[in-house]
Design a protein around this motif. Structure first.
Motif, PDB file in Angstrom:
ATOM      1  N   PHE A 109      54.740  18.845  21.037  1.00  0.00           N
ATOM      2  CA  PHE A 109      55.588  20.029  21.330  1.00  0.00           C
ATOM      3  C   PHE A 109      57.043  19.864  21.034  1.00  0.00           C
ATOM      4  CE2 PHE A 109      58.325  22.322  24.525  1.00  0.00           C
ATOM      5  CZ  PHE A 109      57.975  23.533  24.476  1.00  0.00           C
ATOM      6  N   VAL A 110      57.550  18.839  21.439  1.00  0.00           N
ATOM      7  CA  VAL A 110      59.138  18.245  21.049  1.00  0.00           C
ATOM      8  C   VAL A 110      59.327  18.406  19.541  1.00  0.00           C
ATOM      9  CG1 VAL A 110      60.919  16.809  21.079  1.00  0.00           C
ATOM     10  CG2 VAL A 110      59.519  17.479  23.305  1.00  0.00           C
ATOM     11  N   ALA A 111      58.249  17.798  18.681  1.00  0.00           N
ATOM     12  CA  ALA A 111      58.582  17.753  17.278  1.00  0.00           C
ATOM     13  C   ALA A 111      58.557  19.095  16.616  1.00  0.00           C
ATOM     14  CB  ALA A 111      57.367  16.955  16.910  1.00  0.00           C
ATOM     15  N   GLY A 112      57.438  20.025  17.298  1.00  0.00           N
ATOM     16  CA  GLY A 112      57.434  21.534  17.082  1.00  0.00           C
ATOM     17  C   GLY A 112      58.679  22.061  17.199  1.00  0.00           C
ATOM     18  N   ARG A 113      59.330  21.833  18.363  1.00  0.00           N
ATOM     19  CA  ARG A 113      60.503  22.571  18.811  1.00  0.00           C
ATOM     20  C   ARG A 113      61.610  22.052  17.990  1.00  0.00           C
ATOM     21  NH1 ARG A 113      62.248  24.330  24.587  1.00  0.00           N
ATOM     22  NH2 ARG A 113      64.701  24.250  24.233  1.00  0.00           N
ATOM     23  N   TRP A 114      61.924  20.830  17.831  1.00  0.00           N
ATOM     24  CA  TRP A 114      62.875  20.208  17.106  1.00  0.00           C
ATOM     25  C   TRP A 114      62.589  20.312  15.484  1.00  0.00           C
ATOM     26  CZ3 TRP A 114      64.693  15.325  20.059  1.00  0.00           C
ATOM     27  CH2 TRP A 114      65.170  15.888  21.175  1.00  0.00           C
ATOM     28  N   LEU A 138      58.918  25.665  31.697  1.00  0.00           N
ATOM     29  CA  LEU A 138      58.073  25.498  32.732  1.00  0.00           C
ATOM     30  C   LEU A 138      57.418  26.727  32.977  1.00  0.00           C
ATOM     31  CD1 LEU A 138      60.896  24.171  35.138  1.00  0.00           C
ATOM     32  CD2 LEU A 138      59.020  22.879  33.969  1.00  0.00           C
ATOM     33  N   PHE A 139      57.704  27.963  32.391  1.00  0.00           N
ATOM     34  CA  PHE A 139      56.781  29.031  32.729  1.00  0.00           C
ATOM     35  C   PHE A 139      56.111  29.787  31.548  1.00  0.00           C
ATOM     36  CE2 PHE A 139      60.395  29.052  35.705  1.00  0.00           C
ATOM     37  CZ  PHE A 139      59.734  28.709  36.982  1.00  0.00           C
ATOM     38  N   LEU A 140      56.612  29.751  30.506  1.00  0.00           N
ATOM     39  CA  LEU A 140      55.841  30.428  29.347  1.00  0.00           C
ATOM     40  C   LEU A 140      55.006  29.543  28.828  1.00  0.00           C
ATOM     41  CD1 LEU A 140      59.069  32.292  27.656  1.00  0.00           C
ATOM     42  CD2 LEU A 140      57.245  33.034  29.533  1.00  0.00           C
ATOM     43  N   ASP A 141      53.900  30.115  28.306  1.00  0.00           N
ATOM     44  CA  ASP A 141      52.743  29.465  27.309  1.00  0.00           C
ATOM     45  C   ASP A 141      52.032  28.257  28.082  1.00  0.00           C
ATOM     46  OD1 ASP A 141      53.031  31.333  25.307  1.00  0.00           O
ATOM     47  OD2 ASP A 141      54.524  30.131  24.296  1.00  0.00           O
ATOM     48  N   GLY A 142      51.717  28.464  29.538  1.00  0.00           N
ATOM     49  CA  GLY A 142      50.988  27.185  29.959  1.00  0.00           C
ATOM     50  C   GLY A 142      51.727  26.253  30.849  1.00  0.00           C
ATOM     51  N   GLY A 143      53.212  26.419  30.762  1.00  0.00           N
ATOM     52  CA  GLY A 143      53.915  25.594  31.743  1.00  0.00           C
ATOM     53  C   GLY A 143      54.078  24.338  31.237  1.00  0.00           C
TER      54      GLY A 143
END
Length: 139
Positions: free
Chosen positions: A66-71, A53-58
Protein backbone atom coordinates in the motif's frame (compact mmCIF):
# COMPACT_ATOMS: atom_id res chain seq x y z
CA UNK A 1 -6.71 62.00 45.06
CA UNK A 2 -5.18 65.42 45.43
CA UNK A 3 -2.73 66.93 42.98
CA UNK A 4 0.21 66.51 45.37
CA UNK A 5 -0.09 62.71 45.75
CA UNK A 6 1.98 60.45 43.49
CA UNK A 7 0.09 57.97 41.29
CA UNK A 8 0.31 54.26 42.12
CA UNK A 9 2.87 52.31 40.15
CA UNK A 10 3.25 48.64 39.38
CA UNK A 11 6.61 46.92 39.03
CA UNK A 12 7.64 45.59 35.65
CA UNK A 13 6.54 41.97 35.11
CA UNK A 14 10.00 40.67 34.20
CA UNK A 15 12.14 39.25 36.94
CA UNK A 16 15.46 41.05 37.44
CA UNK A 17 17.46 37.83 36.90
CA UNK A 18 16.24 37.42 33.32
CA UNK A 19 16.48 40.45 31.05
CA UNK A 20 13.81 41.16 28.50
CA UNK A 21 14.45 39.65 25.09
CA UNK A 22 15.45 42.03 22.36
CA UNK A 23 12.74 42.87 19.88
CA UNK A 24 12.95 41.28 16.46
CA UNK A 25 10.58 40.10 13.78
CA UNK A 26 11.53 36.46 14.39
CA UNK A 27 8.91 36.01 17.11
CA UNK A 28 6.24 37.61 14.92
CA UNK A 29 7.09 35.28 12.04
CA UNK A 30 7.22 32.36 14.45
CA UNK A 31 3.75 33.24 15.75
CA UNK A 32 2.38 33.57 12.21
CA UNK A 33 4.00 30.27 11.17
CA UNK A 34 2.34 28.46 14.07
CA UNK A 35 -1.10 29.71 13.06
CA UNK A 36 -0.70 29.05 9.34
CA UNK A 37 1.01 25.69 9.71
CA UNK A 38 -1.64 24.63 12.22
CA UNK A 39 -4.41 25.31 9.70
CA UNK A 40 -2.57 23.52 6.89
CA UNK A 41 -1.71 20.59 9.18
CA UNK A 42 -5.35 20.27 10.17
CA UNK A 43 -6.32 19.56 6.56
CA UNK A 44 -3.27 17.38 5.83
CA UNK A 45 -3.69 15.21 8.94
CA UNK A 46 -7.46 14.87 8.67
CA UNK A 47 -7.08 13.91 5.00
CA UNK A 48 -4.38 11.41 5.93
CA UNK A 49 -6.56 9.85 8.64
CA UNK A 50 -9.61 9.74 6.39
CA UNK A 51 -7.71 7.89 3.68
CA UNK A 52 -5.66 5.60 5.92
CA UNK A 53 -8.35 4.62 8.41
CA UNK A 54 -11.77 4.96 6.85
CA UNK A 55 -11.70 4.61 3.07
CA UNK A 56 -11.29 1.34 1.17
CA UNK A 57 -11.20 -1.16 4.01
CA UNK A 58 -9.47 0.80 6.74
CA UNK A 59 -6.20 0.16 8.51
CA UNK A 60 -6.09 -3.57 7.66
CA UNK A 61 -4.99 -2.81 4.10
CA UNK A 62 -2.02 -0.65 5.13
CA UNK A 63 1.13 -2.65 4.42
CA UNK A 64 4.31 -2.33 2.38
CA UNK A 65 2.49 -2.73 -0.93
CA UNK A 66 0.00 0.00 0.00
CA UNK A 67 2.79 2.43 0.92
CA UNK A 68 4.74 1.52 -2.22
CA UNK A 69 1.69 2.20 -4.37
CA UNK A 70 0.94 5.43 -2.60
CA UNK A 71 4.50 6.75 -2.79
CA UNK A 72 4.74 5.95 -6.49
CA UNK A 73 2.65 9.09 -7.02
CA UNK A 74 4.41 12.47 -6.72
CA UNK A 75 1.17 13.90 -5.27
CA UNK A 76 1.27 11.58 -2.25
CA UNK A 77 5.01 12.05 -1.84
CA UNK A 78 4.47 15.82 -1.71
CA UNK A 79 1.49 15.37 0.66
CA UNK A 80 3.47 13.22 3.11
CA UNK A 81 6.62 15.34 2.82
CA UNK A 82 4.65 18.52 3.51
CA UNK A 83 2.96 16.89 6.49
CA UNK A 84 6.32 15.68 7.83
CA UNK A 85 8.05 19.05 7.48
CA UNK A 86 5.17 21.11 8.84
CA UNK A 87 4.61 18.77 11.79
CA UNK A 88 8.31 18.72 12.67
CA UNK A 89 8.76 22.48 12.40
CA UNK A 90 5.44 23.24 14.09
CA UNK A 91 6.21 20.95 17.02
CA UNK A 92 9.80 22.16 17.27
CA UNK A 93 8.71 25.79 17.28
CA UNK A 94 6.13 25.10 19.96
CA UNK A 95 8.66 23.32 22.15
CA UNK A 96 11.14 26.16 21.58
CA UNK A 97 8.54 28.54 23.00
CA UNK A 98 8.00 26.29 26.01
CA UNK A 99 11.77 26.12 26.62
CA UNK A 100 12.04 29.91 26.42
CA UNK A 101 9.15 30.35 28.84
CA UNK A 102 10.10 27.80 31.49
CA UNK A 103 13.88 27.39 31.58
CA UNK A 104 15.37 29.72 34.16
CA UNK A 105 19.09 29.46 33.44
CA UNK A 106 20.71 30.53 30.18
CA UNK A 107 22.88 27.41 30.09
CA UNK A 108 19.88 25.12 30.55
CA UNK A 109 17.98 26.98 27.86
CA UNK A 110 20.93 26.70 25.47
CA UNK A 111 21.38 22.93 25.89
CA UNK A 112 17.66 22.21 25.72
CA UNK A 113 17.48 24.13 22.45
CA UNK A 114 20.54 22.29 21.10
CA UNK A 115 18.82 18.97 21.88
CA UNK A 116 15.58 20.21 20.36
CA UNK A 117 17.16 21.45 17.13
CA UNK A 118 19.20 18.27 16.78
CA UNK A 119 16.15 16.05 17.28
CA UNK A 120 13.99 18.04 14.84
CA UNK A 121 16.78 18.02 12.26
CA UNK A 122 17.34 14.28 12.71
CA UNK A 123 13.64 13.41 12.56
CA UNK A 124 12.75 15.59 9.58
CA UNK A 125 15.98 14.73 7.78
CA UNK A 126 15.60 10.98 8.28
CA UNK A 127 11.93 11.07 7.28
CA UNK A 128 12.76 13.05 4.14
CA UNK A 129 15.58 10.63 3.32
CA UNK A 130 13.24 7.65 3.61
CA UNK A 131 10.60 9.31 1.48
CA UNK A 132 13.02 10.29 -1.28
CA UNK A 133 14.97 7.03 -1.38
CA UNK A 134 12.05 4.62 -0.91
CA UNK A 135 12.37 1.67 -3.28
CA UNK A 136 9.16 -0.27 -3.86
CA UNK A 137 11.12 -3.08 -5.57
CA UNK A 138 13.09 -4.22 -2.52
CA UNK A 139 13.98 -7.88 -2.41
Amino acid sequence: MTTTEAPLSVDKPRSPSRPAARRSNFELYSWLFMRLSGVVLLFLVLGHLLIMLFLDGGVHRVNFAFVAGRWSSPFWQFWDLTMLWLAGLHGGNGLRTVINDYSRKDGTRFWLKVLLYASVLLTVGLGSFVLFTFDPNIG
